[in-house]
Structure formats: C-alpha cells, structure tokens
Scaffold this active site. Structure first.
Site, short mmCIF file in Angstrom:
data_model
loop_
_atom_site.label_atom_id
_atom_site.label_comp_id
_atom_site.label_asym_id
_atom_site.label_seq_id
_atom_site.Cartn_x
_atom_site.Cartn_y
_atom_site.Cartn_z
N CYS A 1 -0.71 6.28 9.84
CA CYS A 1 0.54 5.70 10.30
C CYS A 1 0.29 4.44 11.14
O CYS A 1 -0.51 4.44 12.06
CB CYS A 1 1.22 6.76 11.16
SG CYS A 1 2.92 6.48 11.38
N CYS B 1 7.05 -4.85 15.07
CA CYS B 1 6.81 -4.00 16.25
C CYS B 1 5.40 -4.32 16.77
O CYS B 1 4.46 -4.45 15.97
CB CYS B 1 6.92 -2.53 15.87
SG CYS B 1 8.55 -2.14 15.21
N CYS C 1 3.63 8.67 0.64
CA CYS C 1 4.27 7.73 1.58
C CYS C 1 4.45 6.40 0.84
O CYS C 1 3.48 5.79 0.41
CB CYS C 1 3.37 7.56 2.80
SG CYS C 1 3.96 6.36 3.98
N CYS D 1 2.16 -2.36 15.54
CA CYS D 1 2.04 -1.96 14.13
C CYS D 1 1.36 -3.04 13.29
O CYS D 1 1.80 -4.20 13.27
CB CYS D 1 3.44 -1.67 13.58
SG CYS D 1 3.47 -1.39 11.81
N CYS E 1 6.36 -6.49 6.68
CA CYS E 1 7.58 -6.03 7.37
C CYS E 1 8.02 -7.12 8.34
O CYS E 1 7.20 -7.65 9.08
CB CYS E 1 7.31 -4.73 8.12
SG CYS E 1 8.79 -4.11 8.95
N GLU F 1 0.84 -1.19 0.00
CA GLU F 1 0.00 0.00 0.00
C GLU F 1 0.88 1.25 0.00
O GLU F 1 1.96 1.26 0.60
CB GLU F 1 -0.90 0.01 1.23
CG GLU F 1 -2.01 -1.03 1.14
CD GLU F 1 -2.92 -1.04 2.34
OE1 GLU F 1 -4.11 -1.32 2.16
OE2 GLU F 1 -2.45 -0.78 3.46
S1 SF4 Z 1 6.70 0.19 12.81
FE1 SF4 Z 1 5.80 -1.41 11.49
S2 SF4 Z 1 6.61 -1.00 9.43
FE2 SF4 Z 1 7.90 0.15 10.89
S3 SF4 Z 1 9.58 -1.27 11.36
FE3 SF4 Z 1 8.02 -1.64 12.94
S4 SF4 Z 1 6.79 -3.33 12.11
FE4 SF4 Z 1 7.97 -2.50 10.40
#
Ligand code: SF4
Length: 334
Positions: free
Chosen positions: A324, A105, A94, A108, A101, A81
């Site tokens: 975000c 985290c 963006c 996220c 990913c 996206e």
């Molecule tokens: S915030 Fe999300 S996109 Fe950014 S590094 Fe951590 S897991 Fe990956």
C-alpha cells in the site's frame, strides 16, 4: 465491451450472450477461442477490437509468493501497476483506475507521479481479467477486488462505476458486490454521486488524520476543499440509509499521526458512527523520509478500548514495492 460491435454487426442477443460467456466466464485467452462464433465474426472482432487494451510489461512475485505485481502499459504508453495478494483461500486483486494520481498525498509514492492518464472501463476490467485468467490456470479464482491501486476513483467516477457494474453483472463476471471494496480519499461531491448509484460495494475512506488540520497537511489537495464536516455529512447519510459500515483507512506514520492524542482524537471523531478503522503500517518507499510507526498496537488498543472497531492490515509485497502506498512505476526517481 462489445456494445458497438454488436450494433454495427446486428448481433442477436444469443450471440452477445455467447460472447459474454466466453470472455467473462470461460475466460478465453484470445478471440480465436470464441468457438461459439463463426470464424468470420471472430475475424471481424479481431480487426475491430483489442482483446485487452493493456499489455504486460513485467511481473514480479514477492519472496514468500504471496504477492504478484504486474506492470501494464496502456495504449498511450503510460504505465500502471496492479497487484494480486494471496492469503490462504483468498485471492485479492488491487486495481488501478489511473496511471499515476493527481491527488499528491505527501506520503504516497503514486502521488509523486502526478496524473499521466485516466483509465477507461475496459482498461480497469483488463487488469481484473488478466488475473482471473492467470488464476484459472491454477484452477483458482479471484475472491476479492479492491479499488486501491493507482489513482483516485472519485476523479474517474463514470469509468469506475461502469467497471463495477460489469464485474457484478450476472451476465459478465457475476462477482459478489460484498467482495468489492472501493477506496477514496473523499471527494465529497463525486462520492455523493457514487453512493447514489447504489452499486452495493463496500466503501473505504482514506482518512489518515484525526482532524482537519493534519489532514490538510497530509492530503492537501483533497482535504482543503472536502472538509471532514462535509465528508461525514455524506457518509452519515449513507450509513443512515443503508446501515452499511464504512471502513476508515489510517496509515500510521511515526511522529506524524500516531500519538496517543491522535488515537484519542480519532476515537472522538468516530464515536457513535458505524465504522471500522483499518490501520496500515506505513510502507517505507524510498520517496520520503517518513517512517513506520512503533505505536501500531498501542494505537489499536486505544481505539478498541473505546469501542471503535479496529484491525491492522496485513502488508503484502513490500519487497517488490507492491504494498500500500508504494505503487509507482520504476522510471519515477523518488
Ligand atoms: S493515497 Fe496516493 S493514490 Fe491515494 S489519493 Fe493519495 S496520492 Fe492518490
């Protein structure tokens, strides 16, 4: 994009220049529009190269019209996206550098996808060129580019660096380096290598915690092997050499990292450093129990009163999950 093609077809420099003008500056919408080239050469180009490696699967625009999120499919059938955010005369794109990913985290949505695919230089550029062509239809253009979409740029260093070179190359998109921001969670070794390339773009660090202990909880995969001590050693050296300010992104999560003592600890961490803290209100995303903080203004106030530059990021596209930390393709069931 056409280096190999130029070699195999013995193109002259002026022909490469003609391509770059058409593709990156005029923003043609198909190779057929490359009218400065012969029909035969255009046909060869079409046979050998894809105009875009990404295909648009879906576009969604927020109710207020400020945000457009595009779902692209890669050649390997993965999804990414990208988001266009409009604010007065500012059009910020963006971009993603991965599908999913691997960093994971814990707050996220993208991190919950895991890693599907690392994007190559062209796939990163395709996202930017898509929005550039769309805006051109409105006699408008991209004003800012942020590498803050899906993926960790430092785990796709070469492709990301090459895409930045293409964006800022005066023969290609000729984009101002000052209007490009790269955000990373802080893989120290690769960050050092990236900064060593002197690409001149702005650097933002996803900090999200005022101390090592909390960062280890929120961002365990990156934090444990890339300590704050090591991270600041690299960043302090960079600031000393360049006098460029680092932005620290801090997503405020209720009851997790938003207390008065967290704010004071953040002050201590950044005191004396050339820093801007960008506070981000947590965007609830259906994946987690985490909640948006009620303390944003108080948190900002503590930082400002203690001499730390601090802004609050305007949130775009929450109603289309384009904000975000919300990017994750729909087939992920959070
Ligand atoms: S915030 Fe999300 S996109 Fe950014 S590094 Fe951590 S897991 Fe990956």
């Amino acid at each position: 994009m056409i280096n190999e093609f130029a070699k195999t077809h013995n193109l002259k420099k002026y022909q490469v220049d003609q391509f770059n003008i058409g593709y990156y500056k005029t923003l043609i919408s198909s190779f057929d529009e490359l009218s400065t080239w012969s029909k035969q050469l255009r046909e060869d180009l079409k046979k050998e190269l894809l105009f875009s490696k990404l295909t648009v699967e879906k576009t969604e625009t927020s109710n207020d019209g400020s945000t457009t999120k595009v779902l692209f499919k890669t050649g390997k059938n993965n999804y990414i996206e990208s988001v266009l955010m409009r604010d007065k005369s500012r059009n910020t794109v963006c971009v993603s550098c991965m599908s999913g990913c691997p960093v994971g985290c814990i707050f996220c949505a993208t991190g919950q996808m895991g890693l599907n695919e690392i994007l190559d230089e062209q796939e990163i550029l395709d996202q930017i060129l898509y929005f550039a062509r769309e805006l051109k239809k409105e006699n408008s253009s991209i004003t800012n580019i942020v590498y803050m979409g899906m993926g960790e740029p430092m785990l796709n260093l070469e492709n990301v660096a090459q895409s930045i070179e293409a964006i800022t190359d005066t023969d290609k998109l000729a984009f101002s380096k000052r209007r490009v921001t790269l955000s990373t969670s802080g893989y120290v070794q690769n960050l050092r290598a990236f900064l060593g390339k002197n690409l001149g773009v702005k650097v933002a660090i996803s900090l999200h915690a005022p101390n090592q202990k909390l960062r280890d909880i929120l961002m365990p995969n990156v934090s444990k092997n890339n300590t704050l001590i090591d991270l600041f050693e690299v960043l302090d050296g960079y600031v000393k050499d360049t006098n460029k300010r680092i932005t620290y992104e801090y997503v405020l999560i209720k009851g997790v990292n938003d207390s008065i003592s967290d704010a004071k600890e953040l002050v201590e961490l950044l005191k004396g450093r050339l820093a801007l803290v960008n506070l981000i209100n947590y965007n609830e995303n259906g994946c987690f129990e985490f909640k948006k903080s009620d303390n944003t203004l108080l948190f900002q106030d503590i930082l400002l009163k203690n001499g730390i530059n601090c802004t609050i990021r305007k949130s775009y596209g929450g109603d289309i999950k384009g904000a975000c930390g919300q990017l994750s393709v729909n087939y992920i069931q959070c």
